[in-house]
Scaffold this motif. Structure first.
Motif, mmCIF file in Angstrom:
data_model
loop_
_atom_site.group_PDB
_atom_site.id
_atom_site.type_symbol
_atom_site.label_atom_id
_atom_site.label_comp_id
_atom_site.label_asym_id
_atom_site.label_seq_id
_atom_site.Cartn_x
_atom_site.Cartn_y
_atom_site.Cartn_z
ATOM 1 N N ILE A 63 -2.272 2.493 -3.969
ATOM 2 C CA ILE A 63 -1.248 3.452 -3.559
ATOM 3 C C ILE A 63 -1.671 4.170 -2.276
ATOM 4 O O ILE A 63 -0.870 4.328 -1.348
ATOM 5 C CB ILE A 63 -0.973 4.476 -4.683
ATOM 6 N N GLU A 64 -2.938 4.577 -2.203
ATOM 7 C CA GLU A 64 -3.400 5.276 -0.994
ATOM 8 C C GLU A 64 -3.350 4.355 0.215
ATOM 9 O O GLU A 64 -2.894 4.752 1.300
ATOM 10 C CB GLU A 64 -4.817 5.817 -1.178
ATOM 11 N N GLU A 65 -3.797 3.113 0.078
ATOM 12 C CA GLU A 65 -3.786 2.179 1.201
ATOM 13 C C GLU A 65 -2.362 1.918 1.691
ATOM 14 O O GLU A 65 -2.103 1.889 2.889
ATOM 15 C CB GLU A 65 -4.428 0.853 0.771
ATOM 16 N N ALA A 66 -1.445 1.726 0.740
ATOM 17 C CA ALA A 66 -0.068 1.392 1.107
ATOM 18 C C ALA A 66 0.574 2.500 1.923
ATOM 19 O O ALA A 66 1.157 2.256 2.992
ATOM 20 C CB ALA A 66 0.752 1.123 -0.160
ATOM 21 N N PHE A 67 0.459 3.742 1.435
ATOM 22 C CA PHE A 67 1.122 4.846 2.131
ATOM 23 C C PHE A 67 0.326 5.321 3.354
ATOM 24 O O PHE A 67 0.872 6.043 4.186
ATOM 25 C CB PHE A 67 1.393 6.001 1.162
ATOM 26 N N ARG A 68 -0.927 4.902 3.474
ATOM 27 C CA ARG A 68 -1.667 5.205 4.687
ATOM 28 C C ARG A 68 -1.311 4.223 5.802
ATOM 29 O O ARG A 68 -1.156 4.613 6.962
ATOM 30 C CB ARG A 68 -3.182 5.154 4.422
ATOM 31 N N GLU A 69 -1.133 2.956 5.454
ATOM 32 C CA GLU A 69 -0.961 1.922 6.459
ATOM 33 C C GLU A 69 0.489 1.564 6.758
ATOM 34 O O GLU A 69 0.785 1.029 7.826
ATOM 35 C CB GLU A 69 -1.706 0.654 6.020
ATOM 36 N N CYS A 70 1.418 1.849 5.815
ATOM 37 C CA CYS A 70 2.790 1.338 5.950
ATOM 38 C C CYS A 70 3.828 2.458 6.013
ATOM 39 O O CYS A 70 3.654 3.530 5.423
ATOM 40 C CB CYS A 70 3.135 0.417 4.777
ATOM 41 N N PHE A 71 4.896 2.183 6.736
ATOM 42 C CA PHE A 71 6.100 3.000 6.704
ATOM 43 C C PHE A 71 7.182 2.173 6.001
ATOM 44 O O PHE A 71 7.466 1.042 6.425
ATOM 45 C CB PHE A 71 6.569 3.350 8.124
ATOM 46 N N TYR A 72 7.756 2.739 4.941
ATOM 47 C CA TYR A 72 8.738 1.994 4.161
ATOM 48 C C TYR A 72 10.149 2.522 4.438
ATOM 49 O O TYR A 72 10.407 3.725 4.333
ATOM 50 C CB TYR A 72 8.435 2.110 2.666
ATOM 51 N N ILE A 73 11.038 1.621 4.778
ATOM 52 C CA ILE A 73 12.433 1.961 5.039
ATOM 53 C C ILE A 73 13.285 1.305 3.959
ATOM 54 O O ILE A 73 13.197 0.090 3.747
ATOM 55 C CB ILE A 73 12.875 1.445 6.432
ATOM 56 N N VAL A 74 14.087 2.116 3.263
ATOM 57 C CA VAL A 74 15.027 1.558 2.289
ATOM 58 C C VAL A 74 16.365 1.412 3.009
ATOM 59 O O VAL A 74 17.043 2.407 3.277
ATOM 60 C CB VAL A 74 15.186 2.474 1.051
ATOM 61 N N PRO A 75 16.765 0.186 3.373
ATOM 62 C CA PRO A 75 17.995 0.002 4.159
ATOM 63 C C PRO A 75 19.234 0.415 3.379
ATOM 64 O O PRO A 75 19.236 0.427 2.139
ATOM 65 C CB PRO A 75 17.993 -1.500 4.466
#
Length: 611
Positions: free
Chosen positions: A11-23
């Motif tokens: 969870i920490e790696e994902a939200f540190r490295e990625c920006f998530y866009i829900v189209p």
């Protein structure tokens, strides 16, 4: 072939490295307290076991955008959104601790865009209706649930449906953490496990490939219902440039159903059976809810719908059916305007019966006069089946097959041929079945009391009988609205709550007839205006008679006396089917009960449409 990348993230790696866009074309946030609590409990259980094994929460399917490390979420947004809200709650609860700064960087962070500008973005950005505003305000407030809700309301941001789900999920998460991790040390332990040991596999590929993978993952409806899967299926048929257009069209399907609180899957079932020939291994011409998506992806059915070649035409066909479905449910005709036959049918069906929408949707393209006539015949047919309490499964196959016939009739271009075909349909399908159930209906009506059928249907029965007699009395051929009759009160001629004197008198005069049995029989019920009903009260029949004479409907007035108006007049003809009662006892109630049953056969019958 499109490149597919897999990466395991904590969870920490994902939200540190990625920006998530829900189209905006994706499903909105639909998780309730149940799903949120289940996720939190599952994580809590892993911590409680005292080991540090990884807890795998499945796969997240994304598609990279042109901006580095920015991904559109194709599948998994319910989980990602919930974890983002969990981070927001943890940030607030770690106020003053070093963990607050770390988590803050997982919620929003700065990056350099393609033009070299520094931008600060949230790590999760939902782009469907107002959701981005809700999330941004929630992050900005950094507060407890009560303050967050108040702040969102003060900002004038709408709160309904999926937007309310977001706020509720934050409240659920916050309460859960307070209840289970009420001191800093235990909260740190929780955060340590969540950050490092809760993991998922992120699959990244282009949008088209991602949508196809999504379809494969969910082809049996795992986690999604057929409406969601159909939506995704249609998105795989159009280029990405048309996603927003398709999303806007799709809203015209889901929004009306949501507004009217109609079940989408029930609509889809009826839509399929009304519009297509249903061929299955059971040979029952029926599509069950759990078979809807499988039906759509079947090669032959896909060709029948032609959504692959003409996705927008297919969606617009569904939209037209949704509009008709909603109109029919509101008592409107196939022109979307108030409709007397449909209103009467609605009063019979209520909310407990809906299978007839299959026939209504199939018949919707008929010219208005033919459609209105069809609805009136359908009402008579359904009266027989509803009042005999025939199971719906006995009708499902017939309705699906009859819909095939109705589509052919609706497609005829010659008016005379179309009218003749509809008359033949009514005779062969409705009238023949009603004749076969005639004795069963008589037996059912003989047993009918105020409490053996839903009261709204008993009121409907009395209203239609009263309207029929009133029309015959006045020589009127076409019925008006049933509303004025349905608004009358149900009067117990033999009072519902009798005086002791009346009870004793009944027992003396009707030794073989129980008072509580006879007072609720159909023969003892009539419709009466409220002011008259109040005056009539719980008195003896002899005292009520003068009040009944004041009623505006002849069925009630005729209890006391039949009006004499010439010979072979409209009044004399209806008088042949009515009877006045000088006294009111068990024999009178039985006689009137039989009279109303015979009258019902005149009311609920089929008739051909004349040219």
């Amino acid at each position: 072939m499109a490149r597919i990348e897999n990466h395991k993230y904590s969870i920490e790696e994902a939200f540190r490295e990625c920006f998530y866009i829900v189209p905006d074309y994706q499903r909105e946030y639909v998780w309730t307290d149940k799903e949120v609590n289940q996720l939190l409990e599952d994580i809590n259980e892993q911590i409680g076991n005292g080991h540090v094994r990884e807890y795998f929460i499945g796969t997240i399917l994304v598609s990279p955008t042109s901006q580095k490390n920015h991904y559109e979420v194709i599948d998994g947004q319910q989980r990602l959104t919930t974890f983002f809200l969990l981070l927001c709650a943890l940030k607030h609860m770690f106020r003053g601790e070093t963990q607050q700064q770390t988590i803050s960087g997982l919620i929003s962070t700065s990056y350099t865009d393609n033009s070299g500008e520094t931008r600060t973005n949230l790590k999760l950005e939902p782009r469907y209706e107002n959701a981005g505003e809700v999330i941004a305000k929630l992050v900005e407030l950094d507060a407890n649930p009560q303050a967050v809700r108040a702040g969102i309301q003060a900002a004038g941001i709408p709160s309904f449906g999926s937007l309310e789900n977001l706020v509720s999920a934050y409240s659920t998460i916050y309460r859960y953490l307070k209840d289970n991790y009420d001191d800093t040390s235990t909260l740190k332990k929780y955060w340590g496990y969540l950050a490092n040991n809760v993991v998922f596999i992120q699959i990244s590929t282009d949008v088209s490939s991602a949508l196809k993978i999504f379809e494969t993952i969910n082809e049996r409806g795992v986690g999604l219902n057929p409406m969601d899967l159909l939506k995704n299926l249609l998105f795989t048929q159009v280029p990405q440039a048309q996603f927003t257009q398709l999303k806007d069209e799709w809203k015209k399907i889901t929004s009306p159903l949501e507004k009217e609180k109609e079940k989408p899957l029930r609509f889809l079932r009826y839509f399929l059976m009304a519009n297509y020939v249903i061929d299955n291994d059971r040979s029952d011409a029926v599509v069950r809810e759990d078979e809807i998506y499988d039906w759509f992806v079947n090669k032959d059915n896909a060709a029948l719908c032609d959504y692959r070649n003409k996705p927008f035409e297919f969606v617009r066909k569904i939209i037209r059916n949704v509009d008709s479905y909603i109109s029919f449910g509101n008592g409107l005709g196939n022109d979307g305007k108030p409709n007397i036959p449909m209103d009467s049918l609605k009063r019979l069906a209520g909310g407990a019966f809906s299978l007839h929408y299959v026939l209504l949707l199939a018949a919707a393209p008929l010219p208005k006069p033919l459609f209105d006539h069809f609805v009136a015949q359908l009402e008579s047919f359904l009266f027989y089946y509803i009042f005999t309490k025939t199971p719906t499964k006995d009708l499902e196959r017939n309705f699906s097959l009859w819909a095939d016939e109705l589509r052919i009739i609706a497609g005829k271009s010659d008016p005379a041929e179309q009218r003749a075909a509809l008359n033949a349909f009514v005779t062969n399908r409705f009238q023949s079945n009603m004749e076969a159930k005639s004795q069963e209906l008589s037996d059912a009506l003989k047993r009918l009391t105020l409490h053996t059928m839903q009261q709204y249907r008993t009121r409907y029965l009395l209203a239609r009988l009263t309207q029929h007699v009133e029309m015959a009395f006045n020589g009127i051929k076409s019925p008006g609205s049933l509303g004025s009759f349905a608004g009358l009160e149900i009067e117990h001629i033999l009072p519902n709550t009798p005086t002791a004197e009346l009870s004793n008198q009944w027992a003396a005069d009707n030794s073989q007839a129980l008072y509580d049995d006879y007072k609720n029989r159909l023969g003892n019920l009539t419709l009466l205006e409220k002011p008259i009903n109040i005056v009539a009260g719980n008195d003896f029949y002899s005292e009520k008679r003068p009040e009944y004479c004041k009623s505006g409907n002849y069925l009630t007035r005729s209890l006391v006396e039949l009006t004499k108006v010439g010979q072979n007049s409209s009044v004399s003809r209806i008088n042949e089917k009515l009877k006045a009662f000088p006294v009111w006892n068990a024999i009178s109630i039985d006689d009137r009960h039989d009279m109303l049953i015979k009258l019902a056969k005149d009311v609920w019958r089929t008739a051909p449409l004349e040219s």
